[in-house]
Scaffold this active site. Sequence first.
Site, PDB file in Angstrom:
ATOM      1  CB  THR A  99      -0.931   0.017   1.218  1.00  0.00           C
ATOM      2  OG1 THR A  99      -1.813  -1.111   1.142  1.00  0.00           O
ATOM      3  CG2 THR A  99      -1.774   1.287   1.243  1.00  0.00           C
ATOM      4  CE  LYS A 174      -5.620  -1.090   1.745  1.00  0.00           C
ATOM      5  NZ  LYS A 174      -4.301  -1.734   1.758  1.00  0.00           N
ATOM      6  CE  LYS A 249       2.203   2.253   3.980  1.00  0.00           C
ATOM      7  NZ  LYS A 249       2.186   0.876   3.456  1.00  0.00           N
TER       8      LYS A 249
END
Length: 300
Positions: A99, A174, A249
């Site tokens: 990611t 995402k 994050k």
Amino acid sequence: MTEASTMRIAFLGLGHMGLPMAQNLVAAGHEVHGFDLMPAAIEAAQAAGIPVAASGADAVADADVVITMFPAGRHVIDAYRTELLAAARPGTLFIESSTIAVDEARAAHALALAAGHRNIDAPVSGGVVGAENGTLAFMVGGSDEDFAAALPVLEVMGKRIVHCGGPGLGQAAKVCNNMVLAVSQIAVAEAFVLGERLGLEHQALFDVVSQASGQCWSITTNCPVPGPVPTSPANRDYQPGFAGSLMAKDLGLALQAIEQTSTDARMGRLAQQLYAAYADGEGATRDFSGIITDIRDGRV
């Protein structure tokens, strides 16, 4: 490329997510060669019967497909530039499942193409349980042809694979998904804390919300209080799952995208602030649903 049943796959990044994903590929009949920088991950992979190469370059040599699952975008770019792209055979398909930021995914894509390879970004959702069960969701960015080539591999590891568009758009999906997830997890946590203070039993509130208009994954699967959902992290002292540090994050990537696009996303910004504070404490290693304890105690 060889037939799907006999692909040679290099899997780089054998952590909590990567190792079970690699194991599912082995179980499906693929020849998997792994690599990780962490000794504990290497030992776990070897114990699981996955051959571990001496280096990333050795792992990708002669591979049909290279899958990377790294902590951050800089690791992806550095690995591509310093060894992986040069070591791979021309035309190798790189599946980037970390990611990372949208612009980093596009930069990785450009590097791969310039080196004569193919590339898709394919971040995942579903956590460790999804990785273990082969039920991950993949959000894919790349060409139609490269998506089709990757599909037989992705279907081994995931249950839902969505082609979101061109390079970088898997990462875009995402970051949007995880912003929704973070906001909903905070809302569910706040509702349970409010319910406690109003005298509601956890099970009673769950029975209402899980079958009413407030129903969402954050309550039916990741319920933040012990009891109602026996498989939720709340019933194992908030062991991740998906750690608060990882959510912080991902929300940092969301904030970066919000600012780059001048989007008015006040709930997303607030979620980023709350999870950054949570990750500064115990939340760094606890499941992200454990933020309920910080909300209850007024720490975020």
